[in-house]
Design an enzyme around this catalytic site. Structure first.
Site, mmCIF file in Angstrom:
data_model
loop_
_atom_site.group_PDB
_atom_site.id
_atom_site.type_symbol
_atom_site.label_atom_id
_atom_site.label_comp_id
_atom_site.label_asym_id
_atom_site.label_seq_id
_atom_site.Cartn_x
_atom_site.Cartn_y
_atom_site.Cartn_z
ATOM 1 N N HIS A 195 96.901 79.773 85.296
ATOM 2 C CA HIS A 195 98.282 79.722 84.868
ATOM 3 C C HIS A 195 98.330 79.670 83.343
ATOM 4 C CE1 HIS A 195 97.132 75.415 85.396
ATOM 5 N NE2 HIS A 195 97.540 75.411 84.152
HETATM 6 C C1 T46 Z 1 96.208 72.814 82.796
HETATM 7 C C2 T46 Z 1 94.855 72.599 83.347
HETATM 8 C C3 T46 Z 1 93.817 72.421 82.285
HETATM 9 C C4 T46 Z 1 101.178 66.421 88.408
HETATM 10 O O1 T46 Z 1 101.910 65.915 89.273
HETATM 11 N N1 T46 Z 1 101.173 65.926 87.135
HETATM 12 C C5 T46 Z 1 100.383 66.434 86.151
HETATM 13 O O2 T46 Z 1 100.423 65.934 85.004
HETATM 14 C C6 T46 Z 1 99.527 67.555 86.469
HETATM 15 C C7 T46 Z 1 98.628 68.166 85.384
HETATM 16 C C8 T46 Z 1 99.545 68.046 87.739
HETATM 17 N N2 T46 Z 1 100.354 67.487 88.696
HETATM 18 C C9 T46 Z 1 100.319 68.020 90.057
HETATM 19 C C10 T46 Z 1 100.824 69.440 90.206
HETATM 20 C C11 T46 Z 1 100.030 69.972 91.378
HETATM 21 O O3 T46 Z 1 100.671 69.611 92.577
HETATM 22 O O4 T46 Z 1 98.941 68.048 90.481
HETATM 23 C C12 T46 Z 1 98.713 69.192 91.293
HETATM 24 C C13 T46 Z 1 97.553 70.023 90.737
HETATM 25 O O5 T46 Z 1 97.968 70.641 89.509
HETATM 26 P P1 T46 Z 1 97.435 72.073 89.058
HETATM 27 O O6 T46 Z 1 97.194 72.913 90.240
HETATM 28 O O7 T46 Z 1 98.364 72.603 88.029
HETATM 29 O O8 T46 Z 1 96.019 71.675 88.401
HETATM 30 P P2 T46 Z 1 95.016 72.592 87.569
HETATM 31 O O9 T46 Z 1 93.745 71.844 87.495
HETATM 32 O O10 T46 Z 1 94.988 73.975 88.097
HETATM 33 O O11 T46 Z 1 95.670 72.664 86.098
HETATM 34 C C14 T46 Z 1 95.762 71.505 85.306
HETATM 35 C C15 T46 Z 1 97.149 71.402 84.643
HETATM 36 O O12 T46 Z 1 98.167 71.477 85.645
HETATM 37 C C16 T46 Z 1 97.389 72.486 83.642
HETATM 38 O O13 T46 Z 1 98.507 72.146 82.843
HETATM 39 O O14 T46 Z 1 96.354 73.419 81.743
HETATM 40 O O15 T46 Z 1 94.769 71.533 84.288
#
Ligand code: T46
Length: 139
Positions: A56
């Site tokens: 993303h």
């Molecule tokens: C990024 C990379 C480096 C939350 O509720 N609060 C938060 O602060 C974050 C970061 C995530 N979430 C929830 C949203 C999703 O349901 O946790 C779940 C997993 O998030 P995501 O799929 O976006 O995780 P990554 O590891 O793909 O990405 C994360 C960050 O979201 C993103 O901003 O740059 O780490």
């Protein structure tokens, strides 16, 4: 690449008064060591082998990624060029600004990725569809 750069953080290694090592200390202060006010901190741990995350971009969010243990690869792209950065030094940060596509992969066993973010969590700031991302950066 614009909006992506490595940050050298401080690495304080001061021995005790008998000259014995005490380890490393890295302080991080907002607007001094990272170029924004830190509104949120999160970390990734226990990522299984062969698992990739990310896929993303963010519209406005700025972040600094720091690998506190082990090593992790980060692919970054601005829609035209891409780069793979290996993070393995807890005194090194990877700044990623707005409109950069990122993918994190090859997490070594026991690796820990700490992320400092300029904003609270806001799903509406994410672009999770690559075609939409490309349309946005080509506008
Ligand atoms: C990024 C990379 C480096 C939350 O509720 N609060 C938060 O602060 C974050 C970061 C995530 N979430 C929830 C949203 C999703 O349901 O946790 C779940 C997993 O998030 P995501 O799929 O976006 O995780 P990554 O590891 O793909 O990405 C994360 C960050 O979201 C993103 O901003 O740059 O780490």
């Amino acid at each position: 690449m614009k909006n992506v750069r490595k940050l050298q953080l401080r690495d304080i290694v001061d021995p005790d008064n008998l000259g014995r090592p005490r380890g490393h200390l890295t302080p991080i202060e907002e607007l001094t060591d990272v170029p924004f006010d830190i509104k949120r901190v999160y970390y990734l741990t226990r990522v299984p082998e062969n698992t990739s995350r990310g896929y993303h971009s963010h519209k406005k969010l700025e972040q600094v990624l720091i690998c506190l243990n082990g090593n992790i690869k980060i692919k970054v792209s601005d829609g035209k060029t891409e780069d793979v950065v290996v993070l393995s030094d807890p005194a090194e940060g990877l700044y990623i600004g707005p409109m950069i596509w990122r993918e994190m992969f090859d997490f070594s066993p026991g690796s820990v990725l700490l992320v400092l973010a300029s904003e609270h969590y806001d799903e509406s700031d994410y672009i999770r569809d690559y075609d939409e991302y490309l349309r946005c950066v080509q506008e």
